[in-house]
Design a protein around this motif. Sequence first.
Motif, PDB file in Angstrom:
ATOM      1  N   ALA A 111     -39.320  40.655 -23.009  1.00  0.00           N
ATOM      2  CA  ALA A 111     -38.607  39.968 -24.091  1.00  0.00           C
ATOM      3  C   ALA A 111     -39.534  39.716 -25.284  1.00  0.00           C
ATOM      4  N   ARG A 112     -40.783  39.307 -25.008  1.00  0.00           N
ATOM      5  CA  ARG A 112     -41.743  39.088 -26.101  1.00  0.00           C
ATOM      6  C   ARG A 112     -42.009  40.388 -26.850  1.00  0.00           C
ATOM      7  N   THR A 126     -35.415  31.582 -23.204  1.00  0.00           N
ATOM      8  CA  THR A 126     -34.569  32.196 -22.194  1.00  0.00           C
ATOM      9  C   THR A 126     -33.431  31.217 -21.886  1.00  0.00           C
ATOM     10  N   THR A 127     -32.228  31.750 -21.820  1.00  0.00           N
ATOM     11  CA  THR A 127     -31.048  30.941 -21.511  1.00  0.00           C
ATOM     12  C   THR A 127     -30.262  31.659 -20.420  1.00  0.00           C
ATOM     13  N   HIS A 146     -29.726  36.795 -30.619  1.00  0.00           N
ATOM     14  CA  HIS A 146     -30.133  37.116 -29.253  1.00  0.00           C
ATOM     15  C   HIS A 146     -30.683  38.539 -29.216  1.00  0.00           C
ATOM     16  N   LEU A 156     -38.930  32.108 -29.071  1.00  0.00           N
ATOM     17  CA  LEU A 156     -38.180  32.883 -28.080  1.00  0.00           C
ATOM     18  C   LEU A 156     -37.829  31.971 -26.922  1.00  0.00           C
ATOM     19  N   TRP A 181     -31.678  36.200 -23.738  1.00  0.00           N
ATOM     20  CA  TRP A 181     -32.843  35.826 -24.528  1.00  0.00           C
ATOM     21  C   TRP A 181     -32.426  35.516 -25.966  1.00  0.00           C
ATOM     22  N   ARG A 182     -32.790  34.340 -26.456  1.00  0.00           N
ATOM     23  CA  ARG A 182     -32.471  33.903 -27.822  1.00  0.00           C
ATOM     24  C   ARG A 182     -33.751  33.885 -28.650  1.00  0.00           C
ATOM     25  N   HIS A 183     -33.618  34.171 -29.938  1.00  0.00           N
ATOM     26  CA  HIS A 183     -34.784  34.131 -30.821  1.00  0.00           C
ATOM     27  C   HIS A 183     -34.448  33.423 -32.117  1.00  0.00           C
ATOM     28  N   GLY A 206     -39.814  28.775 -20.093  1.00  0.00           N
ATOM     29  CA  GLY A 206     -38.646  29.332 -20.768  1.00  0.00           C
ATOM     30  C   GLY A 206     -38.717  29.336 -22.279  1.00  0.00           C
ATOM     31  N   PRO A 255     -40.479  37.905 -19.053  1.00  0.00           N
ATOM     32  CA  PRO A 255     -40.857  37.357 -20.365  1.00  0.00           C
ATOM     33  C   PRO A 255     -41.681  38.330 -21.214  1.00  0.00           C
TER      34      PRO A 255
END
Length: 105
Positions: A57-58, A24-25, A44, A22, A29-31, A88, A54
């Motif tokens: 997002a997780r 952060t950009t 994303h 994972l 959030w990209r995975h 990040g 975070p």
Amino acid sequence: MVRRKREKKRRPPFGMPKGIILLTTPEGWRHSVLTAEGGMLCGHLADVPVIAAPAEARAAAAAMVVGLAHDFHEADIDVTWDPPREPGAWTAQVTVAETPPNACG
């Protein structure tokens, strides 16, 4: 004599997850989801705002992977996040959930 056509067991279109990356950009959030077969699914988190914490997002990434494992493999999994090594970026290990010995199926 009539023969039944043999049905080939089809492989699920998505391999069994074994890890998550994972990031952060500035765009969000990209995975990347790594599979046991050596594949990778990247994208994303569409429902997670760029400014999300975070932990949010997780949680969203873990829920997505749990859903994929259930839908494609009928498997229950556990997602364990590793301590962050750099700002990040987060990684997680995915394992098949253990079924308690007294669980009813």
